[in-house]
Design a protein around this motif. Structure first.
Motif, PDB file in Angstrom:
ATOM      1  N   PHE A 217      45.902  13.958  65.529  1.00 31.93           N
ATOM      2  CA  PHE A 217      46.210  14.397  64.165  1.00 31.93           C
ATOM      3  C   PHE A 217      47.694  14.684  64.005  1.00 31.93           C
ATOM      4  O   PHE A 217      48.268  14.437  62.943  1.00 31.93           O
ATOM      5  N   MET A 218      48.329  15.194  65.076  1.00 32.88           N
ATOM      6  CA  MET A 218      49.774  15.370  65.023  1.00 32.88           C
ATOM      7  C   MET A 218      50.461  14.021  64.929  1.00 32.88           C
ATOM      8  O   MET A 218      51.460  13.862  64.207  1.00 32.88           O
TER       9      MET A 218
ATOM     10  N   PHE B 238      49.213  13.889  49.956  1.00 34.57           N
ATOM     11  CA  PHE B 238      47.954  14.623  50.008  1.00 34.57           C
ATOM     12  C   PHE B 238      47.230  14.447  51.348  1.00 34.57           C
ATOM     13  O   PHE B 238      46.061  14.804  51.482  1.00 34.57           O
ATOM     14  N   LEU B 239      47.962  13.879  52.313  1.00 31.18           N
ATOM     15  CA  LEU B 239      47.450  13.795  53.686  1.00 31.18           C
ATOM     16  C   LEU B 239      48.067  14.859  54.584  1.00 31.18           C
ATOM     17  O   LEU B 239      47.485  15.253  55.589  1.00 31.18           O
ATOM     18  N   ILE B 240      49.260  15.322  54.219  1.00 25.79           N
ATOM     19  CA  ILE B 240      50.034  16.203  55.096  1.00 25.79           C
ATOM     20  C   ILE B 240      49.288  17.498  55.401  1.00 25.79           C
ATOM     21  O   ILE B 240      49.110  17.873  56.567  1.00 25.79           O
ATOM     22  N   GLY B 241      48.844  18.192  54.360  1.00 31.47           N
ATOM     23  CA  GLY B 241      48.124  19.456  54.552  1.00 31.47           C
ATOM     24  C   GLY B 241      46.853  19.301  55.367  1.00 31.47           C
ATOM     25  O   GLY B 241      46.638  20.039  56.348  1.00 31.47           O
ATOM     26  N   PRO B 242      45.975  18.369  55.004  1.00 30.44           N
ATOM     27  CA  PRO B 242      44.739  18.190  55.783  1.00 30.44           C
ATOM     28  C   PRO B 242      44.982  17.848  57.244  1.00 30.44           C
ATOM     29  O   PRO B 242      44.282  18.361  58.118  1.00 30.44           O
TER      30      PRO B 242
ATOM     31  N   ILE C 127      43.616  20.247  60.256  1.00 29.36           N
ATOM     32  CA  ILE C 127      42.654  19.779  61.259  1.00 29.36           C
ATOM     33  C   ILE C 127      43.276  19.816  62.650  1.00 29.36           C
ATOM     34  O   ILE C 127      42.606  20.132  63.635  1.00 29.36           O
ATOM     35  N   PHE C 128      44.573  19.500  62.745  1.00 30.58           N
ATOM     36  CA  PHE C 128      45.276  19.607  64.028  1.00 30.58           C
ATOM     37  C   PHE C 128      45.177  21.032  64.573  1.00 30.58           C
ATOM     38  O   PHE C 128      44.840  21.248  65.742  1.00 30.58           O
ATOM     39  N   VAL C 129      45.451  22.018  63.717  1.00 29.65           N
ATOM     40  CA  VAL C 129      45.380  23.419  64.138  1.00 29.65           C
ATOM     41  C   VAL C 129      43.955  23.789  64.527  1.00 29.65           C
ATOM     42  O   VAL C 129      43.731  24.471  65.542  1.00 29.65           O
ATOM     43  N   SER C 130      42.979  23.317  63.763  1.00 29.17           N
ATOM     44  CA  SER C 130      41.572  23.605  64.090  1.00 29.17           C
ATOM     45  C   SER C 130      41.213  23.084  65.470  1.00 29.17           C
ATOM     46  O   SER C 130      40.551  23.773  66.256  1.00 29.17           O
ATOM     47  N   ARG C 131      41.642  21.867  65.777  1.00 24.84           N
ATOM     48  CA  ARG C 131      41.347  21.291  67.091  1.00 24.84           C
ATOM     49  C   ARG C 131      42.089  22.054  68.195  1.00 24.84           C
ATOM     50  O   ARG C 131      41.559  22.248  69.289  1.00 24.84           O
TER      51      ARG C 131
ATOM     52  N   GLU D 246      34.186  17.538  57.072  1.00 26.94           N
ATOM     53  CA  GLU D 246      35.635  17.485  57.235  1.00 26.94           C
ATOM     54  C   GLU D 246      36.260  16.380  56.380  1.00 26.94           C
ATOM     55  O   GLU D 246      37.426  16.479  55.993  1.00 26.94           O
ATOM     56  N   TRP D 247      35.484  15.349  56.090  1.00 30.29           N
ATOM     57  CA  TRP D 247      35.980  14.230  55.276  1.00 30.29           C
ATOM     58  C   TRP D 247      36.391  14.677  53.873  1.00 30.29           C
ATOM     59  O   TRP D 247      37.185  14.007  53.192  1.00 30.29           O
ATOM     60  N   LEU D 248      35.892  15.828  53.440  1.00 33.42           N
ATOM     61  CA  LEU D 248      36.237  16.319  52.100  1.00 33.42           C
ATOM     62  C   LEU D 248      37.738  16.580  51.963  1.00 33.42           C
ATOM     63  O   LEU D 248      38.271  16.512  50.846  1.00 33.42           O
TER      64      LEU D 248
END
Length: 386
Positions: free
Chosen positions: A41-42, A79-83, A87-91, A101-103
């Motif tokens: 994700f990074m 609108f991809l940067i935030g997600p 998700i990177f932080v979550s992992r 998560e696809w939302l």
């Protein structure tokens, strides 16, 4: 009228940033499959930044008028940067993937679809669009705007405001998530001593700085003219990431950050012998009781997070008290487990690939290499002798 191409110091800096971003995103994505899945994700986040920088560089230099079909091509990636960072932080915090998560990607997909109204416009239309957006002193082309409609719902008129809102929501959500994790260790967001929490916190702080810079630029400059300042700042962040990688041979095998300054190993460490012994006992406990080495997210940072210690201190304790590297430690426990399994009645019926998988290896070849290195025998030879 011919377009004068601008190639000055800012243009050169941004171009260097594009090269850095392309290289980093490639290696993050490629290495994540072998070593650390969260870094995928990074990698995509860095690729997103790089695509924005490419468009910004084309706009700043005026080269966009030579390739009008690329006008605003990276706009949906806002609108991809935030997600991706969320998700990177979550992992990184070892959270399992969510079913919905696809939302997170719905705004990105919607914006791609909506931008098609603009992408399908003529080259003359995009020529004029660039003149108005970038402030070039050029004569617009005659176009009958009554026959064109690139923004039927009016959403694109507020793309900057919507991008800001989107990023602010994710920035706050990430800080909230990190703070909750810190609270579980009886710490706070800014007082935590856990290296993984510090890493993701610092990543989000740099992201917040980018967001503030974005807001200031949009409030100060007309349209898109000041974006090059944001890309110059981003170039220096990427440069520091390059420095970090050059100073760490195992960078891609660890949990990575958007920016983490390099440091000398164990320099000025305050870790006492008693503390090192305590850390080693914690490590042995999770290895023996929880079979940590079998996990799918095994890494030095993850182990540190598991036992709530600094990654730097865990590395030092392993190196100095056990005379091993982290990877040698993991291999030791895996091979010891494999030896017990190979000598058992159950193990004699299993194929080597299955035994490798049971003790934490993703491939038979990696298992065979580690096993022979530690026992001077192949797994098959060891089983035959026992």
């Amino acid at each position: 009228m011919p377009i004068e191409i601008r190639f000055d110091v800012p243009a050169l800096i941004i171009l260097i940033g594009i090269v850095f971003g392309s290289l980093l995103s490639f290696f993050f994505i490629k290495k994540s499959f072998k070593y650390n899945k969260p870094n995928l994700f990074m990698g995509f986040l860095l690729l997103t930044f790089t695509l924005n920088m490419v468009e910004g560089w084309l706009n700043y230099t005026g080269l966009i008028f030579r390739c009008l079909h690329l006008t605003n091509f990276s706009e949906p990636t806002n609108f991809l940067i935030g997600p991706l960072l969320f998700i990177f932080v979550s992992r990184q915090l070892n959270e399992a993937p969510k079913k919905r998560e696809w939302l997170h990607y719905i705004p990105f997909v919607f914006w791609i679809a909506y931008c098609m109204f603009f992408f399908m416009q003529s080259a003359d239309f995009k020529y004029n669009s660039n003149i108005y957006a970038l402030g070039f002193d050029l004569e617009p082309l005659p176009i009958d705007y009554s026959k064109t409609d690139d923004n039927p719902l009016g959403f694109r008129s507020f793309v900057n405001e919507l991008t800001m809102l989107h990023l602010i929501i994710y920035t706050v959500a990430i800080f909230y998530k990190i703070n909750l994790k810190a609270n579980s260790f009886n710490e706070t967001l800014f007082s935590t001593k856990n290296s993984t929490l510090k890493l993701v916190r610092n990543s989000n702080c740099h992201f917040a700085i980018l967001l503030v810079l974005f807001i200031v630029i949009k409030a100060t400059f007309k349209e898109d003219f000041g974006d090059y300042i944001l890309y110059i700042y981003l170039t220096f962040l990427l440069l520091f990431n390059i420095i970090q990688i050059m100073n760490s041979a195992q960078y891609f095998e660890q949990r990575s950050s958007f920016l983490e300054f390099p440091s000398l190993k164990y320099q000025k460490s305050t870790l006492t012998q008693k503390s090192k012994a305590s850390i080693v006992e914690k490590i042995k406990a999770v290895m023996q009781n929880d079979k940590y080495y079998k996990g799918k997210t095994v890494s030095l940072s993850n182990l540190a997070l598991t036992i709530n210690e600094s990654t730097h201190h865990v590395s030092q304790a392993i190196n100095e008290n056990l005379n091993m590297s982290f990877f040698e430690l993991i291999a030791y426990y895996r091979i010891e487990e494999a030896k017990l399994l190979l000598a058992s009645e159950e193990g004699k019926k299993l194929v080597i690939e299955e035994i490798a998988e049971r003790v934490g290896y993703n491939s038979k070849s990696a298992f065979n290499t580690s096993f022979k290195k530690l026992t001077n025998q192949t797994p098959s030879e060891f089983r035959s002798n026992h």
